[in-house]
Design a protein around this motif. Sequence first.
Motif, PDB file in Angstrom:
ATOM      1  N   ASN A   8       0.246  -1.179   0.034  1.00 41.49           N
ATOM      2  CA  ASN A   8       0.066   0.061  -0.376  1.00 41.49           C
ATOM      3  C   ASN A   8       0.898   1.909  -0.039  1.00 41.49           C
ATOM      4  O   ASN A   8       0.482   2.350  -0.303  1.00 41.49           O
ATOM      5  CB  ASN A   8      -0.851  -0.156   1.114  1.00 41.49           C
ATOM      6  CG  ASN A   8      -2.169  -0.732   0.783  1.00 41.49           C
ATOM      7  OD1 ASN A   8      -2.775  -1.068   0.350  1.00 41.49           O
ATOM      8  ND2 ASN A   8      -1.948  -1.869   2.106  1.00 41.49           N
ATOM      9  N   ARG A   9       2.090   1.126   0.971  1.00 41.04           N
ATOM     10  CA  ARG A   9       3.012   1.759   0.815  1.00 41.04           C
ATOM     11  C   ARG A   9       3.718   2.503   0.182  1.00 41.04           C
ATOM     12  O   ARG A   9       4.358   3.228  -0.973  1.00 41.04           O
ATOM     13  CB  ARG A   9       3.329   2.142   2.328  1.00 41.04           C
ATOM     14  CG  ARG A   9       4.872   3.298   1.994  1.00 41.04           C
ATOM     15  CD  ARG A   9       5.759   3.169   3.152  1.00 41.04           C
ATOM     16  NE  ARG A   9       4.666   3.738   4.353  1.00 41.04           N
ATOM     17  CZ  ARG A   9       4.997   4.125   5.691  1.00 41.04           C
ATOM     18  NH1 ARG A   9       6.162   4.155   5.764  1.00 41.04           N
ATOM     19  NH2 ARG A   9       4.612   4.298   6.383  1.00 41.04           N
ATOM     20  N   CYS A  10       3.908   1.133  -1.404  1.00 38.05           N
ATOM     21  CA  CYS A  10       4.969   1.150  -1.923  1.00 38.05           C
ATOM     22  C   CYS A  10       4.606   2.125  -3.189  1.00 38.05           C
ATOM     23  O   CYS A  10       3.296   2.497  -4.172  1.00 38.05           O
ATOM     24  CB  CYS A  10       5.126  -0.421  -2.915  1.00 38.05           C
ATOM     25  SG  CYS A  10       6.239  -0.156  -4.679  1.00 38.05           S
ATOM     26  N   GLN A  11       5.485   3.027  -4.442  1.00 36.36           N
ATOM     27  CA  GLN A  11       5.044   4.072  -4.933  1.00 36.36           C
ATOM     28  C   GLN A  11       5.555   3.433  -6.385  1.00 36.36           C
ATOM     29  O   GLN A  11       4.820   4.212  -7.389  1.00 36.36           O
ATOM     30  CB  GLN A  11       5.537   5.370  -4.823  1.00 36.36           C
ATOM     31  CG  GLN A  11       4.355   5.834  -3.449  1.00 36.36           C
ATOM     32  CD  GLN A  11       3.273   6.358  -3.583  1.00 36.36           C
ATOM     33  OE1 GLN A  11       2.392   6.452  -4.916  1.00 36.36           O
ATOM     34  NE2 GLN A  11       2.192   5.137  -2.962  1.00 36.36           N
ATOM     35  N   GLY A  12       5.866   2.239  -6.617  1.00 34.23           N
ATOM     36  CA  GLY A  12       5.991   1.757  -7.806  1.00 34.23           C
ATOM     37  C   GLY A  12       7.896   2.749  -8.689  1.00 34.23           C
ATOM     38  O   GLY A  12       8.239   2.375  -9.223  1.00 34.23           O
ATOM     39  N   PHE A  13       8.748   3.082  -7.559  1.00 36.25           N
ATOM     40  CA  PHE A  13      10.105   3.297  -7.740  1.00 36.25           C
ATOM     41  C   PHE A  13      11.206   2.342  -8.548  1.00 36.25           C
ATOM     42  O   PHE A  13      12.118   3.201  -8.889  1.00 36.25           O
ATOM     43  CB  PHE A  13      10.621   4.697  -7.115  1.00 36.25           C
ATOM     44  CG  PHE A  13       9.768   5.860  -6.525  1.00 36.25           C
ATOM     45  CD1 PHE A  13       9.267   7.287  -7.193  1.00 36.25           C
ATOM     46  CD2 PHE A  13       8.769   5.564  -5.278  1.00 36.25           C
ATOM     47  CE1 PHE A  13       8.494   7.807  -6.992  1.00 36.25           C
ATOM     48  CE2 PHE A  13       7.916   6.880  -4.795  1.00 36.25           C
ATOM     49  CZ  PHE A  13       7.815   7.779  -5.449  1.00 36.25           C
ATOM     50  N   ALA A  14      10.547   1.106  -8.220  1.00 38.66           N
ATOM     51  CA  ALA A  14      11.358   0.147  -8.606  1.00 38.66           C
ATOM     52  C   ALA A  14      13.366   0.622  -8.515  1.00 38.66           C
ATOM     53  O   ALA A  14      13.624  -0.184  -8.619  1.00 38.66           O
ATOM     54  CB  ALA A  14      11.457   0.189 -10.030  1.00 38.66           C
ATOM     55  N   GLN A  15      12.874   1.490  -7.129  1.00 36.70           N
ATOM     56  CA  GLN A  15      15.208   1.430  -7.049  1.00 36.70           C
ATOM     57  C   GLN A  15      15.188   0.429  -6.992  1.00 36.70           C
ATOM     58  O   GLN A  15      16.220  -0.505  -6.647  1.00 36.70           O
ATOM     59  CB  GLN A  15      14.800   2.695  -5.816  1.00 36.70           C
ATOM     60  CG  GLN A  15      15.128   3.870  -6.487  1.00 36.70           C
ATOM     61  CD  GLN A  15      16.126   4.602  -7.125  1.00 36.70           C
ATOM     62  OE1 GLN A  15      16.866   4.072  -7.044  1.00 36.70           O
ATOM     63  NE2 GLN A  15      15.113   4.828  -8.478  1.00 36.70           N
ATOM     64  N   CYS A  16      14.268  -1.011  -5.735  1.00 39.21           N
ATOM     65  CA  CYS A  16      14.915  -2.303  -5.321  1.00 39.21           C
ATOM     66  C   CYS A  16      14.871  -3.074  -6.093  1.00 39.21           C
ATOM     67  O   CYS A  16      15.788  -3.906  -6.170  1.00 39.21           O
ATOM     68  CB  CYS A  16      13.721  -2.564  -4.129  1.00 39.21           C
ATOM     69  SG  CYS A  16      12.160  -2.459  -5.113  1.00 39.21           S
ATOM     70  N   ALA A  17      14.514  -2.916  -7.456  1.00 35.56           N
ATOM     71  CA  ALA A  17      13.931  -3.813  -8.516  1.00 35.56           C
ATOM     72  C   ALA A  17      15.555  -3.142  -9.262  1.00 35.56           C
ATOM     73  O   ALA A  17      16.505  -4.839 -10.266  1.00 35.56           O
ATOM     74  CB  ALA A  17      13.506  -3.707  -9.616  1.00 35.56           C
ATOM     75  N   VAL A  23      15.457 -10.023  -6.231  1.00 36.83           N
ATOM     76  CA  VAL A  23      14.742 -10.389  -5.034  1.00 36.83           C
ATOM     77  C   VAL A  23      13.818  -9.835  -5.075  1.00 36.83           C
ATOM     78  O   VAL A  23      12.438 -10.375  -5.401  1.00 36.83           O
ATOM     79  CB  VAL A  23      15.256 -10.164  -3.912  1.00 36.83           C
ATOM     80  CG1 VAL A  23      14.225  -9.038  -2.845  1.00 36.83           C
ATOM     81  CG2 VAL A  23      16.261 -10.553  -3.278  1.00 36.83           C
ATOM     82  N   PHE A  24      13.651  -8.312  -6.416  1.00 35.15           N
ATOM     83  CA  PHE A  24      12.334  -7.416  -6.420  1.00 35.15           C
ATOM     84  C   PHE A  24      12.460  -7.400  -7.543  1.00 35.15           C
ATOM     85  O   PHE A  24      13.328  -7.484  -8.816  1.00 35.15           O
ATOM     86  CB  PHE A  24      12.064  -5.810  -6.327  1.00 35.15           C
ATOM     87  CG  PHE A  24      12.841  -5.716  -4.241  1.00 35.15           C
ATOM     88  CD1 PHE A  24      11.414  -6.352  -4.069  1.00 35.15           C
ATOM     89  CD2 PHE A  24      14.165  -6.331  -3.725  1.00 35.15           C
ATOM     90  CE1 PHE A  24      12.197  -6.307  -2.210  1.00 35.15           C
ATOM     91  CE2 PHE A  24      14.576  -5.902  -2.846  1.00 35.15           C
ATOM     92  CZ  PHE A  24      13.704  -5.790  -1.898  1.00 35.15           C
ATOM     93  N   THR A  25      11.141  -7.385  -8.552  1.00 33.11           N
ATOM     94  CA  THR A  25      10.403  -7.171  -9.870  1.00 33.11           C
ATOM     95  C   THR A  25       9.507  -6.470 -10.244  1.00 33.11           C
ATOM     96  O   THR A  25       8.398  -6.728  -8.944  1.00 33.11           O
ATOM     97  CB  THR A  25      10.619  -8.461 -10.538  1.00 33.11           C
ATOM     98  OG1 THR A  25      11.470 -10.202 -10.194  1.00 33.11           O
ATOM     99  CG2 THR A  25      10.143  -8.451 -11.626  1.00 33.11           C
ATOM    100  N   LEU A  26       9.539  -5.780 -10.832  1.00 35.72           N
ATOM    101  CA  LEU A  26       8.486  -4.642 -11.170  1.00 35.72           C
ATOM    102  C   LEU A  26       7.616  -5.209 -12.003  1.00 35.72           C
ATOM    103  O   LEU A  26       7.984  -5.430 -13.162  1.00 35.72           O
ATOM    104  CB  LEU A  26       8.626  -3.130 -11.577  1.00 35.72           C
ATOM    105  CG  LEU A  26       7.577  -2.414 -11.454  1.00 35.72           C
ATOM    106  CD1 LEU A  26       7.569  -2.088  -9.505  1.00 35.72           C
ATOM    107  CD2 LEU A  26       8.712  -0.786 -11.905  1.00 35.72           C
ATOM    108  N   HIS A  27       6.655  -6.109 -12.300  1.00 38.82           N
ATOM    109  CA  HIS A  27       5.810  -6.487 -12.904  1.00 38.82           C
ATOM    110  C   HIS A  27       4.591  -5.099 -13.967  1.00 38.82           C
ATOM    111  O   HIS A  27       3.722  -4.851 -12.694  1.00 38.82           O
ATOM    112  CB  HIS A  27       4.661  -7.514 -12.298  1.00 38.82           C
ATOM    113  CG  HIS A  27       4.123  -7.613 -13.082  1.00 38.82           C
ATOM    114  ND1 HIS A  27       4.118  -9.104 -13.984  1.00 38.82           N
ATOM    115  CD2 HIS A  27       2.816  -8.055 -13.819  1.00 38.82           C
ATOM    116  CE1 HIS A  27       3.530  -9.865 -15.129  1.00 38.82           C
ATOM    117  NE2 HIS A  27       2.221  -9.007 -15.280  1.00 38.82           N
ATOM    118  N   GLY A  28       4.840  -5.171 -14.643  1.00 36.31           N
ATOM    119  CA  GLY A  28       3.777  -3.789 -15.369  1.00 36.31           C
ATOM    120  C   GLY A  28       4.797  -2.153 -14.717  1.00 36.31           C
ATOM    121  O   GLY A  28       5.159  -2.807 -15.075  1.00 36.31           O
ATOM    122  N   GLU A  29       3.582  -1.432 -14.758  1.00 35.28           N
ATOM    123  CA  GLU A  29       3.802   0.054 -14.754  1.00 35.28           C
ATOM    124  C   GLU A  29       4.422  -0.162 -12.892  1.00 35.28           C
ATOM    125  O   GLU A  29       5.121   0.867 -12.554  1.00 35.28           O
ATOM    126  CB  GLU A  29       3.238   0.984 -14.623  1.00 35.28           C
ATOM    127  CG  GLU A  29       3.594   0.958 -16.515  1.00 35.28           C
ATOM    128  CD  GLU A  29       2.665   2.343 -17.083  1.00 35.28           C
ATOM    129  OE1 GLU A  29       2.034   2.759 -16.681  1.00 35.28           O
ATOM    130  OE2 GLU A  29       2.495   2.091 -18.395  1.00 35.28           O
TER     131      GLU A  29
END
Length: 75
Positions: A8-17, A23-29
Amino acid sequence: MRLVVDLNRCQGFAQCAFLAPDVFTLHGEEALLYTSRFDEALRDQVEQAVAACPVQAILADFSDEPTKVVEGRVG
């Protein structure tokens, strides 16, 4: 070692990916997928990813101890 991500807090900035792609993957946007348990060899990458999250949505537990359940008492 395990991770918890507040989606809910994640904004999809994708720094982790970017910092820990195993470990982390952005699926879609905006949909973040992640592996909640990861290998010790990825610890440095995961620590960097946790620190880089601009909204602090990622929590990492690096202990191997099982999580203890605390039950509340009512009344």
